[in-house]
Scaffold this motif. Structure first.
Motif, mmCIF file in Angstrom:
data_model
loop_
_atom_site.group_PDB
_atom_site.id
_atom_site.type_symbol
_atom_site.label_atom_id
_atom_site.label_comp_id
_atom_site.label_asym_id
_atom_site.label_seq_id
_atom_site.Cartn_x
_atom_site.Cartn_y
_atom_site.Cartn_z
ATOM 1 N N ASN A 204 -14.003 -30.914 34.511
ATOM 2 C CA ASN A 204 -13.781 -31.405 35.867
ATOM 3 C C ASN A 204 -12.566 -32.325 35.981
ATOM 4 N N LEU A 205 -11.665 -32.236 35.026
ATOM 5 C CA LEU A 205 -10.425 -32.994 35.117
ATOM 6 C C LEU A 205 -9.481 -32.283 36.084
ATOM 7 N N HIS A 206 -9.043 -32.981 37.111
ATOM 8 C CA HIS A 206 -8.125 -32.395 38.085
ATOM 9 C C HIS A 206 -6.952 -33.354 38.279
ATOM 10 N N VAL A 207 -5.773 -32.898 37.916
ATOM 11 C CA VAL A 207 -4.574 -33.721 38.088
ATOM 12 C C VAL A 207 -3.747 -33.139 39.223
ATOM 13 N N ASP A 208 -3.029 -32.067 38.941
ATOM 14 C CA ASP A 208 -2.182 -31.408 39.932
ATOM 15 C C ASP A 208 -2.214 -29.919 39.625
ATOM 16 N N PRO A 209 -2.644 -29.078 40.556
ATOM 17 C CA PRO A 209 -2.757 -27.642 40.260
ATOM 18 C C PRO A 209 -1.419 -26.975 39.962
ATOM 19 N N PHE A 210 -0.325 -27.652 40.270
ATOM 20 C CA PHE A 210 0.996 -27.085 39.978
ATOM 21 C C PHE A 210 1.494 -27.460 38.584
ATOM 22 N N GLU A 211 0.724 -28.265 37.878
ATOM 23 C CA GLU A 211 1.093 -28.683 36.525
ATOM 24 C C GLU A 211 0.239 -27.947 35.491
ATOM 25 N N ALA A 212 0.834 -27.687 34.322
ATOM 26 C CA ALA A 212 0.109 -27.046 33.223
ATOM 27 C C ALA A 212 -0.503 -28.118 32.324
ATOM 28 N N TYR A 213 -1.826 -28.024 32.112
ATOM 29 C CA TYR A 213 -2.482 -28.993 31.236
ATOM 30 C C TYR A 213 -3.822 -28.431 30.783
ATOM 31 N N SER A 214 -4.371 -29.004 29.711
ATOM 32 C CA SER A 214 -5.694 -28.620 29.227
ATOM 33 C C SER A 214 -6.258 -29.742 28.381
ATOM 34 N N ALA A 215 -7.595 -29.802 28.347
ATOM 35 C CA ALA A 215 -8.296 -30.771 27.493
ATOM 36 C C ALA A 215 -9.549 -30.083 26.963
ATOM 37 N N LYS A 216 -9.694 -30.042 25.648
ATOM 38 C CA LYS A 216 -10.771 -29.275 25.029
ATOM 39 C C LYS A 216 -11.495 -30.088 23.961
ATOM 40 N N LEU A 217 -12.810 -29.925 23.885
ATOM 41 C CA LEU A 217 -13.549 -30.373 22.712
ATOM 42 C C LEU A 217 -13.255 -29.411 21.569
ATOM 43 N N THR A 218 -12.799 -29.920 20.436
ATOM 44 C CA THR A 218 -12.476 -29.055 19.295
ATOM 45 C C THR A 218 -13.397 -29.291 18.103
ATOM 46 N N LYS A 219 -14.206 -30.353 18.163
ATOM 47 C CA LYS A 219 -15.180 -30.587 17.093
ATOM 48 C C LYS A 219 -16.351 -31.369 17.656
ATOM 49 N N MET A 220 -17.585 -30.947 17.302
ATOM 50 C CA MET A 220 -18.797 -31.692 17.645
ATOM 51 C C MET A 220 -19.728 -31.659 16.435
ATOM 52 N N VAL A 221 -20.123 -32.822 15.960
ATOM 53 C CA VAL A 221 -21.048 -32.907 14.831
ATOM 54 C C VAL A 221 -22.172 -33.859 15.216
ATOM 55 N N ALA A 222 -23.385 -33.309 15.379
ATOM 56 C CA ALA A 222 -24.563 -34.110 15.690
ATOM 57 C C ALA A 222 -25.728 -33.529 14.901
ATOM 58 N N ASP A 223 -26.244 -34.284 13.957
ATOM 59 C CA ASP A 223 -27.264 -33.747 13.056
ATOM 60 C C ASP A 223 -28.285 -34.835 12.748
ATOM 61 N N GLY A 224 -29.492 -34.637 13.209
ATOM 62 C CA GLY A 224 -30.540 -35.610 12.914
ATOM 63 C C GLY A 224 -31.154 -35.438 11.547
ATOM 64 N N GLY A 225 -30.731 -34.403 10.802
ATOM 65 C CA GLY A 225 -31.255 -34.186 9.461
ATOM 66 C C GLY A 225 -32.396 -33.212 9.409
ATOM 67 N N SER A 226 -32.968 -32.896 10.577
ATOM 68 C CA SER A 226 -34.082 -31.957 10.635
ATOM 69 C C SER A 226 -34.142 -31.390 12.049
ATOM 70 N N VAL A 227 -34.740 -30.207 12.190
ATOM 71 C CA VAL A 227 -34.755 -29.575 13.508
ATOM 72 C C VAL A 227 -35.655 -30.301 14.504
ATOM 73 N N ASN A 228 -36.543 -31.179 14.024
ATOM 74 C CA ASN A 228 -37.427 -31.888 14.953
ATOM 75 C C ASN A 228 -37.008 -33.347 15.149
#
Length: 370
Positions: A204-228
């Motif tokens: 939902n980042l909106h700057v200027d529709p006439f400009e080229a830009y992007s923002a991406k998540l490239t890594k996510m690590v979340a681990d509680g150590g067990s599935v429960n």
């Protein structure tokens, strides 16, 4: 009788050596030694640094300096299942083209000096700044670079007088919440929920529709150590790009404000750090004009391509950001390069090395005689 090596043979030999002996950022020790040995064979003066890799050399006479930069580092990536240094970035080609220009210019009569900057660590974004700190731009009025372009940007034979790279910046962050049992989510603060909110923020980042830009998540690590176990803590990374430097500054401000609001909404703490900012291109019309005239002079108008606009980035543009009076342009050389830069199996037509060296020679000659 021993056959005299041609310019083609020499450039291809250099390229083969650099390609087969890649070294990653700040560790280009043997690459620097190889360049020094080539300069010794030319009887060209050069300067090594005590604390970093890289090397600068100079030819000609005069007060003013025309400079050219070649990046010398390789990437660290997986190739055929093995992690190793790899020149999928094309820097082995850049070195070979710049050395080829030096070989052809070294005995010419020039009105200005030409300085050759063999720069370390372009891929980590700090190499250009390290060279600026070591005063490699002293007396420099014009700076040129050269880089092979992917096939979708330029075909073999076409050469562009400038590359308009985009700006890029990376972020590493940490989320500090509270672990909880999978049956009792109300007792914890779920880092995965926070990551999803960050993803929605970026969408939902909106700057200027006439400009080229992007923002991406490239890594996510979340681990509680067990599935429960619901994880309270997580780490993440962002890749943020824009064609203009002022746009990327706006994106950074929006993202930081969003992080603050998300942290308050989920009652967690979010830490973040911006890393490896690479500015967008600030291309000099004068430098690009010199390159354009030189392309036409060397190859003819049929081989001149428009300036390339690309979302990729290059720390070459730190030179102009730090020295605004510097007139700079990076020449783009078509090479039928596929599948793309940074692909572990990147390949291109080696004839492009000869084209690039010729154009760069004429560009530096014209700039030094101007």
């Amino acid at each position: 009788m021993k056959q005299v090596a041609t310019m083609r043979d020499i450039i291809f030999e250099w390229f083969h050596h650099f390609h087969e002996n890649p070294e990653v950022s700040w560790k280009e020790v043997n690459t620097t030694k190889k360049i020094a040995s080539i300069l010794d064979s030319f009887n060209i003066k050069y300067h090594l640094f005590d604390d970093v890799t890289g090397i600068i050399a100079e030819i000609g006479e005069g007060k003013d300096v025309i400079a050219v930069r070649a990046d010398i580092d390789a990437l660290w990536q997986e190739v055929d299942g093995v992690m190793r240094a790899n020149h999928s970035c094309g820097h082995d080609a850049n070195m070979s083209m710049v050395l080829g220009a030096m070989y052809q210019l070294k005995d010419m009569s020039l009105n200005k000096r030409i300085r050759f900057i063999f720069q370390p660590a372009e891929e980590t974004g700090g190499g250009a700044l390290s060279m600026i700190e070591r005063h490699v731009l002293k007396d420099v009025t014009h700076l040129f670079g050269v880089h092979l372009r992917p096939a979708e940007e330029l075909p073999l034979g076409k050469v562009a007088p400038a590359i308009h790279h985009g700006a890029a910046v990376f972020l590493e962050g940490k989320i500090h919440g509270i672990d909880a049992h999978g049956a009792r989510p109300h007792q914890g603060k779920n880092a995965v929920d926070v990551l999803m909110a960050i993803q929605q923020l970026l969408k939902n980042l909106h700057v200027d529709p006439f400009e080229a830009y992007s923002a991406k998540l490239t890594k996510m690590v979340a681990d509680g150590g067990s599935v429960n176990i619901i994880p309270g803590n997580a780490t993440f990374s962002l890749d943020v790009r824009a064609q203009k430097n002022e746009v990327i500054s706006k994106l950074q401000a929006h993202i930081e404000k969003g992080f603050t609001n998300i942290a308050a909404l989920f009652d967690v703490s979010i830490e973040w750090e911006w890393l490896d900012m690479t500015p967008g291109a600030e291309v000099s019309e004068e430098a690009a004009s010199i390159a354009e005239r030189s392309i036409i002079e060397e190859l003819g108008t049929d081989y001149l391509a428009p300036a390339v606009v690309t979302p990729g980035s290059d720390d070459f543009h730190f030179y102009t950001i730090q020295e605004p009076s510097l007139k700079a342009a990076m020449i783009g050389v078509g090479a039928d390069l596929t599948p793309g830069l940074h692909h572990p199996k990147m390949t291109f037509k080696k004839e492009a090395l000869l084209i690039g060296a010729k154009v760069l020679t004429t560009t530096l000659k014209n700039a030094a005689r101007g």
